[in-house]
Design a protein around this motif. Structure first.
Motif, PDB file in Angstrom:
ATOM      1  N   GLY A  55      -4.930  13.245   2.946  1.00  0.00           N
ATOM      2  CA  GLY A  55      -6.074  12.369   3.181  1.00  0.00           C
ATOM      3  C   GLY A  55      -5.986  11.093   2.370  1.00  0.00           C
ATOM      4  N   HIS A  56      -5.494  11.204   1.150  1.00  0.00           N
ATOM      5  CA  HIS A  56      -5.338  10.027   0.291  1.00  0.00           C
ATOM      6  C   HIS A  56      -4.382   9.033   0.928  1.00  0.00           C
ATOM      7  CE1 HIS A  56      -3.734   7.691  -3.137  1.00  0.00           C
ATOM      8  NE2 HIS A  56      -4.976   7.772  -3.561  1.00  0.00           N
ATOM      9  N   ARG A 107       0.836  -1.215   0.000  1.00  0.00           N
ATOM     10  CA  ARG A 107       0.000   0.000   0.000  1.00  0.00           C
ATOM     11  C   ARG A 107       0.861   1.252   0.000  1.00  0.00           C
ATOM     12  NH1 ARG A 107      -4.567  -1.602   4.482  1.00  0.00           N
ATOM     13  NH2 ARG A 107      -5.689  -3.087   3.179  1.00  0.00           N
ATOM     14  N   ALA A 108       1.909   1.267   0.811  1.00  0.00           N
ATOM     15  CA  ALA A 108       2.787   2.436   0.878  1.00  0.00           C
ATOM     16  C   ALA A 108       3.445   2.690  -0.477  1.00  0.00           C
ATOM     17  CB  ALA A 108       3.845   2.249   1.964  1.00  0.00           C
ATOM     18  N   ILE A 142     -12.325   9.800  -2.815  1.00  0.00           N
ATOM     19  CA  ILE A 142     -12.805  11.157  -2.537  1.00  0.00           C
ATOM     20  C   ILE A 142     -11.618  12.079  -2.278  1.00  0.00           C
ATOM     21  CG2 ILE A 142     -14.073  12.574  -0.858  1.00  0.00           C
ATOM     22  CD1 ILE A 142     -16.056  10.154  -0.662  1.00  0.00           C
ATOM     23  N   SER A 143     -10.648  11.612  -1.511  1.00  0.00           N
ATOM     24  CA  SER A 143      -9.449  12.411  -1.238  1.00  0.00           C
ATOM     25  C   SER A 143      -8.685  12.711  -2.523  1.00  0.00           C
ATOM     26  CB  SER A 143      -8.531  11.677  -0.259  1.00  0.00           C
ATOM     27  OG  SER A 143      -9.162  11.512   0.978  1.00  0.00           O
ATOM     28  N   ALA A 187      -5.138   2.905   5.425  1.00  0.00           N
ATOM     29  CA  ALA A 187      -6.174   2.300   6.269  1.00  0.00           C
ATOM     30  C   ALA A 187      -7.244   1.569   5.458  1.00  0.00           C
ATOM     31  CB  ALA A 187      -6.834   3.382   7.132  1.00  0.00           C
ATOM     32  N   ALA A 188      -7.094   1.526   4.141  1.00  0.00           N
ATOM     33  CA  ALA A 188      -8.046   0.858   3.245  1.00  0.00           C
ATOM     34  C   ALA A 188      -9.462   1.414   3.422  1.00  0.00           C
ATOM     35  CB  ALA A 188      -8.022  -0.655   3.439  1.00  0.00           C
ATOM     36  N   LEU A 189      -9.567   2.725   3.436  1.00  0.00           N
ATOM     37  CA  LEU A 189     -10.864   3.377   3.621  1.00  0.00           C
ATOM     38  C   LEU A 189     -11.457   3.751   2.260  1.00  0.00           C
ATOM     39  CD1 LEU A 189      -9.989   5.767   6.588  1.00  0.00           C
ATOM     40  CD2 LEU A 189     -11.123   3.536   6.701  1.00  0.00           C
ATOM     41  N   SER A 190     -12.360   2.938   1.804  1.00  0.00           N
ATOM     42  CA  SER A 190     -13.056   3.222   0.550  1.00  0.00           C
ATOM     43  C   SER A 190     -14.471   3.648   0.893  1.00  0.00           C
ATOM     44  CB  SER A 190     -13.100   1.979  -0.330  1.00  0.00           C
ATOM     45  OG  SER A 190     -11.808   1.701  -0.821  1.00  0.00           O
ATOM     46  N   PRO A 191     -15.026   4.595   0.235  1.00  0.00           N
ATOM     47  CA  PRO A 191     -14.567   5.320  -0.943  1.00  0.00           C
ATOM     48  C   PRO A 191     -13.762   6.567  -0.603  1.00  0.00           C
ATOM     49  CG  PRO A 191     -16.789   6.005  -0.489  1.00  0.00           C
ATOM     50  CD  PRO A 191     -16.408   4.979   0.572  1.00  0.00           C
TER      51      PRO A 191
END
Length: 130
Positions: free
Chosen positions: A93-94, A48-49, A108-109, A100-104
């Motif tokens: 924010g992105h 992810r990083a 949005i970020s 943190a795997a925050l979708s959506p």
């Protein structure tokens, strides 16, 4: 504008160091400092990083060009500054949402940061025809 450029570059620096941090957690400092020829598949956080860094690197040149043009052309009004701030906040924010795997919210970020780039471009447009 210059302060916002430095803050965005600070965010880049954080994102550049994150993959190394997660790689060290995964394989230890000895393997991290070695030639890294036979590394295991990256951990979830490391992958992810790396992807978040790659994504930032896609839009960072656009931000930097718009910011430098705003300085050179004297277009550091509230629209340009608001756009640069939106870009910084959207990119920060992105990163948080990606890790943190925050979708959506990740998307949005990204869209907020993209909107910031559009705002930064608007005051520059009249200079195309000048």
């Amino acid at each position: 504008m210059l302060a916002l450029i430095f803050l965005v570059l600070l965010l880049l620096l954080v994102q550049v160091f994150l993959p190394g941090h997660y790689l060290t957690q995964q394989v230890g400092p000895q393997a991290q400092m070695g030639p890294r020829d036979n590394l295991p598949e990256p951990s979830l956080q490391l992958a992810r990083a790396r992807r978040a860094l790659g994504n930032l690197q896609e839009t960072l040149p656009i931000f930097l060009v718009f910011a430098v043009l705003a300085i050179v052309l004297g277009e550091q009004g509230w629209v340009s500054l608001a756009g640069a701030m939106l870009y910084l906040l959207g990119r920060a924010g992105h990163l948080v949402c990606y890790m943190a795997a925050l979708s959506p919210w990740r998307s949005i970020s990204f869209t907020v940061a993209l909107g910031g780039l559009v705002l930064m471009a608007l005051p520059l447009l009249p200079h195309i025809w000048a």
